[in-house]
Design an enzyme around this catalytic site. Structure first.
Site, PDB file in Angstrom:
ATOM      1  N   ASN A   1       0.840  -1.189   0.000  1.00  0.00           N
ATOM      2  CA  ASN A   1       0.000   0.000   0.000  1.00  0.00           C
ATOM      3  C   ASN A   1       0.883   1.251   0.000  1.00  0.00           C
ATOM      4  O   ASN A   1       2.100   1.172  -0.127  1.00  0.00           O
ATOM      5  CB  ASN A   1      -0.942  -0.048   1.209  1.00  0.00           C
ATOM      6  CG  ASN A   1      -2.319   0.488   0.894  1.00  0.00           C
ATOM      7  OD1 ASN A   1      -2.461   1.520   0.235  1.00  0.00           O
ATOM      8  ND2 ASN A   1      -3.348  -0.193   1.357  1.00  0.00           N
TER       9      ASN A   1
ATOM     10  N   HIS B   1      24.696   3.323   9.440  1.00  0.00           N
ATOM     11  CA  HIS B   1      25.913   4.138   9.577  1.00  0.00           C
ATOM     12  C   HIS B   1      26.601   3.767  10.887  1.00  0.00           C
ATOM     13  O   HIS B   1      25.939   3.313  11.834  1.00  0.00           O
ATOM     14  CB  HIS B   1      25.560   5.628   9.590  1.00  0.00           C
ATOM     15  CG  HIS B   1      24.765   6.067   8.402  1.00  0.00           C
ATOM     16  ND1 HIS B   1      25.345   6.530   7.249  1.00  0.00           N
ATOM     17  CD2 HIS B   1      23.421   6.084   8.186  1.00  0.00           C
ATOM     18  CE1 HIS B   1      24.401   6.835   6.374  1.00  0.00           C
ATOM     19  NE2 HIS B   1      23.221   6.568   6.911  1.00  0.00           N
TER      20      HIS B   1
ATOM     21  N   ALA C   1       1.023  -3.422  13.458  1.00  0.00           N
ATOM     22  CA  ALA C   1       1.233  -2.041  13.057  1.00  0.00           C
ATOM     23  C   ALA C   1       2.136  -1.306  14.047  1.00  0.00           C
ATOM     24  O   ALA C   1       2.061  -1.511  15.258  1.00  0.00           O
ATOM     25  CB  ALA C   1      -0.102  -1.323  12.938  1.00  0.00           C
TER      26      ALA C   1
ATOM     27  N   THR D   1      13.828  -5.436  14.952  1.00  0.00           N
ATOM     28  CA  THR D   1      15.280  -5.378  15.111  1.00  0.00           C
ATOM     29  C   THR D   1      15.937  -6.748  15.093  1.00  0.00           C
ATOM     30  O   THR D   1      17.153  -6.844  14.929  1.00  0.00           O
ATOM     31  CB  THR D   1      15.647  -4.685  16.428  1.00  0.00           C
ATOM     32  OG1 THR D   1      15.124  -5.455  17.525  1.00  0.00           O
ATOM     33  CG2 THR D   1      15.057  -3.280  16.494  1.00  0.00           C
ATOM     34  N   LYS D   2      15.125  -7.823  15.298  1.00  0.00           N
ATOM     35  CA  LYS D   2      15.662  -9.183  15.363  1.00  0.00           C
ATOM     36  C   LYS D   2      14.794 -10.110  14.521  1.00  0.00           C
ATOM     37  O   LYS D   2      13.652  -9.791  14.184  1.00  0.00           O
ATOM     38  CB  LYS D   2      15.688  -9.677  16.816  1.00  0.00           C
ATOM     39  CG  LYS D   2      16.629  -8.882  17.704  1.00  0.00           C
ATOM     40  CD  LYS D   2      16.635  -9.430  19.132  1.00  0.00           C
ATOM     41  CE  LYS D   2      17.590  -8.641  20.018  1.00  0.00           C
ATOM     42  NZ  LYS D   2      17.600  -9.142  21.414  1.00  0.00           N
TER      43      LYS D   2
ATOM     44  N   ARG E   1       8.469  -7.980  19.251  1.00  0.00           N
ATOM     45  CA  ARG E   1       8.624  -9.250  19.960  1.00  0.00           C
ATOM     46  C   ARG E   1       7.498 -10.203  19.559  1.00  0.00           C
ATOM     47  O   ARG E   1       6.387  -9.764  19.236  1.00  0.00           O
ATOM     48  CB  ARG E   1       8.575  -9.040  21.479  1.00  0.00           C
ATOM     49  CG  ARG E   1       9.728  -8.218  22.047  1.00  0.00           C
ATOM     50  CD  ARG E   1       9.619  -8.163  23.568  1.00  0.00           C
ATOM     51  NE  ARG E   1      10.747  -7.469  24.173  1.00  0.00           N
ATOM     52  CZ  ARG E   1      10.798  -6.156  24.387  1.00  0.00           C
ATOM     53  NH1 ARG E   1       9.766  -5.399  24.050  1.00  0.00           N
ATOM     54  NH2 ARG E   1      11.858  -5.612  24.943  1.00  0.00           N
TER      55      ARG E   1
ATOM     56  N   ARG F   1       2.526 -14.490  19.917  1.00  0.00           N
ATOM     57  CA  ARG F   1       2.038 -15.863  19.992  1.00  0.00           C
ATOM     58  C   ARG F   1       2.198 -16.525  18.635  1.00  0.00           C
ATOM     59  O   ARG F   1       2.442 -15.867  17.623  1.00  0.00           O
ATOM     60  CB  ARG F   1       0.574 -15.920  20.427  1.00  0.00           C
ATOM     61  CG  ARG F   1      -0.426 -15.357  19.418  1.00  0.00           C
ATOM     62  CD  ARG F   1      -1.851 -15.626  19.880  1.00  0.00           C
ATOM     63  NE  ARG F   1      -2.869 -15.103  18.984  1.00  0.00           N
ATOM     64  CZ  ARG F   1      -3.340 -15.744  17.919  1.00  0.00           C
ATOM     65  NH1 ARG F   1      -2.858 -16.949  17.598  1.00  0.00           N
ATOM     66  NH2 ARG F   1      -4.289 -15.213  17.159  1.00  0.00           N
TER      67      ARG F   1
END
Length: 219
Positions: free
Chosen positions: A83, A113, A158, A163-164, A178, A181
């Site tokens: 979208n 950076h 949303a 980051t992982k 995170r 479930r």
């Protein structure tokens, strides 16, 4: 190595050397053409995307505006949809699987950076690849950061900052993102939270999958 080779190898590189500025300009011209299409010509978008991205499926659509650095460093699978306002910083490779949906304002950043200002002010930057599996839904205003792999059948809520890595078959959300479930067969019966498909829609869902499952069963 020249700077483009360093960029593609995930090494520190300088983005204004060895033809990289010219390649970004060529990308900007293609992106501009796509973003300026009048609404009645939106049927031309898939062909423009195929000329912009390095690899695509047969069916794909992006609602303008779209922004990216190079284009050729992006691969998307079959039935890709994004979208409004998808941004991909593709100095590192971005590989996206089949049946992936991106809500508005999704950002996929392979670029980064150095943290220390002495190193950062030299102009060196880097690109670390991102991989997104099949059947993934990425919620609006989500950000995916360098080096992340998102597994198959994942839903990213949303506003998440990923980051992982996220394993297969998970709902994940938050900043940092995170796992909340696992997605199970029982989720098939619901279209929003605990609201079940009505009989007409449910019959169509079952038909699309050969009638192989019940409302609350993996079978």
């Amino acid at each position: 190595m020249n700077q483009k080779e360093r960029m593609l190898a995930g090494l520190p590189y300088k983005g204004w050397l060895d033809g990289l500025s010219e390649e970004r300009l060529a990308c900007k011209k293609k992106v501009y053409a796509l973003n300026q299409l009048p609404p009645e010509r939106r049927g031309e978008i898939p062909a423009l995307l195929k000329s912009l991205f390095g690899k695509t499926g047969e069916n794909l659509m992006v609602e303008p505006p779209l922004h990216c650095d190079y284009g050729w460093n992006i691969e998307v699978g079959e039935n890709f949809f994004a979208n409004y306002n998808l941004t991909i910083l593709d100095v590192g490779k971005v590989v996206i699987g089949d049946n992936v949906q991106c809500a508005p304002n999704v950002s996929i950043f392979t670029a980064g950076h150095p943290v220390h200002p002495d190193s950062r002010n030299t102009g060196y930057e880097y690109g670390i690849p991102i991989a997104i599996g099949n059947n993934v839904w990425i919620g609006g205003n989500s950000v995916i950061l360098p080096g992340v792999t998102i597994g198959n059948n994942v839903v990213i809520g949303a506003g998440s900052v990923v980051t992982k890595d996220i394993p297969d078959n998970m709902i994940a959300a938050g900043n940092p993102c995170r796992v909340i479930r696992e997605i199970t067969g029982e989720d098939r019966a619901f279209y929003f939270k605990r609201q079940k498909f009505d009989p007409e829609a449910w019959a169509e869902v079952k038909e699309a999958h050969g009638g192989r499952f019940n409302r609350c069963s993996d079978s």
